[in-house]
Design a protein around this motif. Structure first.
Motif, short mmCIF file in Angstrom:
data_model
loop_
_atom_site.label_atom_id
_atom_site.label_comp_id
_atom_site.label_asym_id
_atom_site.label_seq_id
_atom_site.Cartn_x
_atom_site.Cartn_y
_atom_site.Cartn_z
N VAL A 43 0.83 -1.20 0.00
CA VAL A 43 0.00 0.00 0.00
C VAL A 43 0.87 1.25 0.00
N HIS A 73 0.61 4.03 -2.86
CA HIS A 73 0.29 5.40 -2.49
C HIS A 73 1.34 6.36 -3.04
N ALA A 107 0.81 6.73 -6.80
CA ALA A 107 -0.36 7.55 -7.11
C ALA A 107 -0.06 9.02 -6.83
N LEU A 140 -9.71 9.23 -2.23
CA LEU A 140 -9.72 8.06 -3.10
C LEU A 140 -9.30 6.81 -2.33
N SER A 141 -8.26 6.95 -1.52
CA SER A 141 -7.76 5.80 -0.76
C SER A 141 -8.83 5.25 0.17
N LEU A 142 -9.59 6.16 0.75
CA LEU A 142 -10.56 5.74 1.75
C LEU A 142 -11.93 5.47 1.14
N GLY A 143 -11.99 5.51 -0.19
CA GLY A 143 -13.27 5.29 -0.84
C GLY A 143 -13.91 3.99 -0.38
N GLY A 144 -15.15 4.07 0.01
CA GLY A 144 -15.85 2.87 0.43
C GLY A 144 -15.65 2.54 1.90
N LEU A 145 -14.80 3.31 2.57
CA LEU A 145 -14.62 3.07 4.00
C LEU A 145 -15.50 4.04 4.79
N GLY A 188 -12.05 4.57 8.81
CA GLY A 188 -10.93 5.47 8.59
C GLY A 188 -10.21 5.80 9.88
N LEU A 211 -6.17 12.29 -3.07
CA LEU A 211 -5.70 10.92 -2.92
C LEU A 211 -6.23 10.31 -1.63
N GLU A 212 -6.36 11.15 -0.62
CA GLU A 212 -6.89 10.65 0.65
C GLU A 212 -8.30 10.12 0.48
N LYS A 215 -5.45 15.75 -0.57
CA LYS A 215 -6.85 15.53 -0.17
C LYS A 215 -7.53 14.58 -1.13
#
Lengths: 169, 169
Positions: free
Chosen positions: A28, A32, A35, A128-133, A138, A125-126, A123
């Motif tokens: 990860v 990250h 990205a 996006l990374s946490l998408g679905g969480l 988080g 990327l943040e 922000k």
DNA sequence: AAGATTACCTTGGTCGGCCAAGGAATGGGT
DNA sequence: ACCCATTCCTTGGCCGACCAAGGTAATCTT
């Protein structure tokens, strides 16, 4: 469409068996960084440099040693990175009148101009990374990463102290 | 005792404000890499190489392209890494009789000999990283990292497919 | 005040990692 | 058969990041 793209990592090797969390962490972390690097390129920065710039945006002119300590990097890494950032016009370096061996660093206008771009990229990327969480997930992830970081930091530091009076800013 | 050690990172810059999780991720990833690198040095490897070797231990002689895809690295990275691993005697490369442009790679005895050492290092670091965490927390962390990895992977891959018939091994 | 110790930064070298570009060999389309 | 697209790998260049070693300036010791 460029055919073969790197970064796939689908079925990771059997490192999963020896250190599932560590392996996921490494994976990860790399994704990250990649990205982030992609977003930074459009801004004319390389991955890693944005943390340096962030530090310079927050503090004013800073000693190089302060950067070294706060970013946790090797002195030589910082020297070279600053040389490149200076050459690309993002940063200005000058002597410290109070200590002739020290160097004071600050962001140029050109460097300042990147601020919102970089912060937006983070922000973006943040989220996006946490998408679905969920927000709870988080927070939990943040908490657990903090614990692991603490564990790793202890081993890495191996007795030192990290001078308390360093948070100048 | 060497005076100033790098890697301190105590009060991170205001990246925390824009992407707390991403920042923690980058931080932990770097610490993990450093800690792993320390263990690997005693074995004569550099960080990153151990994943390559693990792949070679699992599979037998493998095509270089297989390594590229499974590790998710750039082709040029793999080429150079293998050149160094070959020079240090950990790896052997030869032509593929079935395809004259391909290269077959396998671990030498010397490379095989590192297996337990590397696996122990991973296990060791894993338990150290998770020190103080309950098993449930570890699992939770693993789960959340997996989700984030998936999110990041999607963006990185950006439409492709990652050929399903690749898990040769 | 002179000498040893520390702090601050550079330089040189090595690696992992990326991109861009290029040379071979294979395979598919006509 | 031929040619074009694809695949597989290599080279060169650049950065971040590390270590080791060194040079200069401040500080601490005696």
């Amino acid at each position: 469409m460029s055919g073969t793209d790197p970064v796939c990592t689908e079925p990771p090797p059997a490192a999963t068996r020896c250190g599932p969390v560590g392996h996921a962490l490494a994976r990860v972390g790399r994704l990250h960084r990649i990205a982030m690097g992609r977003r930074l390129r459009e801004l004319g920065l390389y991955p890693g440099q944005e943390l340096m710039m962030m530090r310079l945006w927050d503090c004013g002119p800073v000693r190089q040693s302060e950067l070294i300590q706060s970013l946790g990097l090797d002195p030589s890494t910082v020297t070279k990175m600053l040389q490149r950032l200076e050459q690309s016009g993002h940063v200005r370096r000058g002597p410290d009148p109070a200590d002739r061996r020290a160097v004071l660093v600050e962001a140029t206008e050109r460097g300042q101009a990147l601020r919102t771009g970089v912060e937006d990229a983070w922000k973006d990327l943040e989220s996006l990374s946490l998408g679905g969480l969920s927000a709870a997930d988080g927070a939990e992830l943040s908490r657990l990463l903090g614990l692991v970081a603490e564990n790793l930091r202890e081993e890495t530091e191996e007795a030192d102290g990290c001078a308390p009076g360093a948070t100048v800013c």
